[in-house]
Design a protein around this motif. Structure first.
Motif, PDB file in Angstrom:
ATOM      1  N   GLU A 262       0.694  -1.000   0.037  1.00 25.84           N
ATOM      2  CA  GLU A 262       0.180  -0.030  -0.148  1.00 25.84           C
ATOM      3  C   GLU A 262       0.778   1.128   0.019  1.00 25.84           C
ATOM      4  O   GLU A 262       2.020   1.262   0.372  1.00 25.84           O
ATOM      5  CB  GLU A 262      -0.876  -0.136   1.287  1.00 25.84           C
ATOM      6  N   ARG A 264       0.792   5.414   0.911  1.00 23.67           N
ATOM      7  CA  ARG A 264      -0.125   6.381   1.519  1.00 23.67           C
ATOM      8  C   ARG A 264       0.215   7.734   0.775  1.00 23.67           C
ATOM      9  O   ARG A 264       1.604   8.125   0.847  1.00 23.67           O
ATOM     10  CB  ARG A 264       0.168   6.365   3.232  1.00 23.67           C
ATOM     11  N   THR A 279      -5.160   6.281   1.219  1.00 27.31           N
ATOM     12  CA  THR A 279      -4.080   5.116   1.233  1.00 27.31           C
ATOM     13  C   THR A 279      -4.603   4.082   0.076  1.00 27.31           C
ATOM     14  O   THR A 279      -5.923   3.843   0.017  1.00 27.31           O
ATOM     15  CB  THR A 279      -4.048   4.382   2.325  1.00 27.31           C
ATOM     16  N   PRO A 281      -3.695   0.991  -3.109  1.00 23.14           N
ATOM     17  CA  PRO A 281      -2.678  -0.141  -3.062  1.00 23.14           C
ATOM     18  C   PRO A 281      -1.540   0.406  -4.190  1.00 23.14           C
ATOM     19  O   PRO A 281      -1.503   1.367  -5.149  1.00 23.14           O
ATOM     20  CB  PRO A 281      -3.488  -1.028  -4.270  1.00 23.14           C
ATOM     21  N   SER A 282      -0.214   0.011  -3.891  1.00 20.23           N
ATOM     22  CA  SER A 282       1.025   0.424  -4.631  1.00 20.23           C
ATOM     23  C   SER A 282       0.879   0.034  -6.235  1.00 20.23           C
ATOM     24  O   SER A 282       1.499   0.796  -6.904  1.00 20.23           O
ATOM     25  CB  SER A 282       2.154  -0.214  -4.136  1.00 20.23           C
ATOM     26  N   THR A 331       6.145   4.820  -3.449  1.00 20.47           N
ATOM     27  CA  THR A 331       5.828   3.822  -2.399  1.00 20.47           C
ATOM     28  C   THR A 331       6.956   4.272  -1.237  1.00 20.47           C
ATOM     29  O   THR A 331       8.139   4.388  -1.709  1.00 20.47           O
ATOM     30  CB  THR A 331       5.580   2.616  -2.685  1.00 20.47           C
TER      31      THR A 331
END
Length: 341
Positions: A262, A264, A279, A281-282, A331
């Motif tokens: 994840e 942020r 937030t 998902p990457s 990320t």
């Protein structure tokens, strides 16, 4: 009775209220009528045709007549028959000693006091004098004043109780609101604290990357210079060279091989105002970030908005929108500046 009515009217009572009192008490005298007026003070005068005269006086009178007959029979049996020359002029309560004009008044006294012992008396109840009427009127007015004062005091106490209940409810409600505000403030403070920690980690990772890049460039420059000058390459010896350290990337936060699922993000508007945090998902794309921002503000258009970073300085074009946050090096956390044309 006409005398009682005139007396009550002379005391200043309304004619309709006097007639109601006399009829309701069965014309049993001045005292019962005054007691009725005091007890029903403030109440509207009903239709006198619907007011039934008290029947308790008649029943009691019949009972007393029976008792009188029994007493007379008892006296005759003892040889002491009552003399017709002696005339009873009043009725006396044997328990408290009060004297009453007639049986109706005595019955009223019995109902109020619970006394049941009465006897005939030769004492005559004289009509009230003007002085006695004034005293009776003054006593009656004093009782009325005391009754009104007592009622006003009870109403005052009731208002105080109601006011205390209202204030207590208001204080409890204010306390609940203050507690909710405090909890919200603590929550926001914790959120800001976490954001600062994540920003500090991201900055530390970027700083480490910059230092690693500087060191790698310096080593490359030194090797190339040594080759040009025909000198030994710095760092090379008979011992095997250590394995190269993989470069840290912003997506790894300085920890090699760590996979952040994840990311942020804190998105700040170039026009100012409250930043947005989320937030994702990457693997989410930069276009999804634009769609999130458009859902938060009506002034944002997905097709025209652009993003950039202040540290390290970087501008993302619409060609980067299909790329994931991991590919763009955002990320595990990043701060983006959204620009609206």
């Amino acid at each position: 009775m006409a005398g009682d009515k005139e007396t009550l009217l002379g005391m200043g009572f309304e004619s309709a209220r006097v007639e109601w009192a006399l009829k309701a008490t069965g014309n049993r005298g001045l005292q019962p009528a005054m007691d009725h007026i005091l007890e029903h003070e403030g109440q509207p005068v009903p239709d006198l045709g619907a007011v039934n005269e008290s029947s308790s006086g008649a029943s009691r009178r019949d009972a007393m007549d029976v008792d009188d007959d029994e007493d007379a029979d008892a006296l005759k049996s003892l040889g002491a028959a009552a003399s017709s020359a002696v005339e009873a002029k009043s009725i006396k309560c044997s328990e408290c000693g009060k004297i009453f004009r007639n049986t109706a008044v005595a019955n009223f006294h019995a109902e109020k006091s619970g006394h049941d012992q009465f006897e005939e008396s030769t004492e005559e109840i004289k009509p009230l004098t003007e002085e006695e009427k004034k005293e009776k009127l003054a006593e009656l007015r004093q009782r009325m004043v005391e009754k009104r004062a007592k009622k006003a005091e009870e109403e005052l106490q009731e208002r105080k109780i109601n006011e205390n209940i209202r204030r207590k409810s208001g204080k409890e409600m204010n306390k609940i609101k203050e507690d909710m505000k405090l909890k919200q403030a603590l929550k926001e403070a914790d959120e800001k604290k976490r954001e600062k920690i994540e920003d500090a980690r991201a900055k530390a990772a970027i700083k480490a990357q910059i230092e690693a890049d500087k060191k790698a460039r310096a080593e490359k420059f030194a090797r190339e210079k040594a080759i040009r000058d025909g000198q030994p390459i710095p760092g090379e010896s008979s011992t095997p060279a250590p394995a190269p350290v993989p470069k840290a990337t912003p997506s790894s936060s300085g920890v090699a091989g760590k996979d952040f699922k994840e990311t942020r993000l804190q998105i700040r508007m170039s026009t100012g105002g409250q930043p947005y945090t989320t937030t994702l998902p990457s693997e989410a794309t930069l276009r999804e970030v634009a769609e999130f921002l458009a859902g938060q503000s009506l002034s944002v258009d997905v097709e025209t908005v652009s993003f950039s970073q202040h540290f390290p300085r970087k501008v993302f074009s619409h060609a980067d929108f299909p790329k994931s946050l991991r590919e763009l090096g955002l990320t595990p956390s990043a701060v983006l500046i959204a620009t609206i044309p």
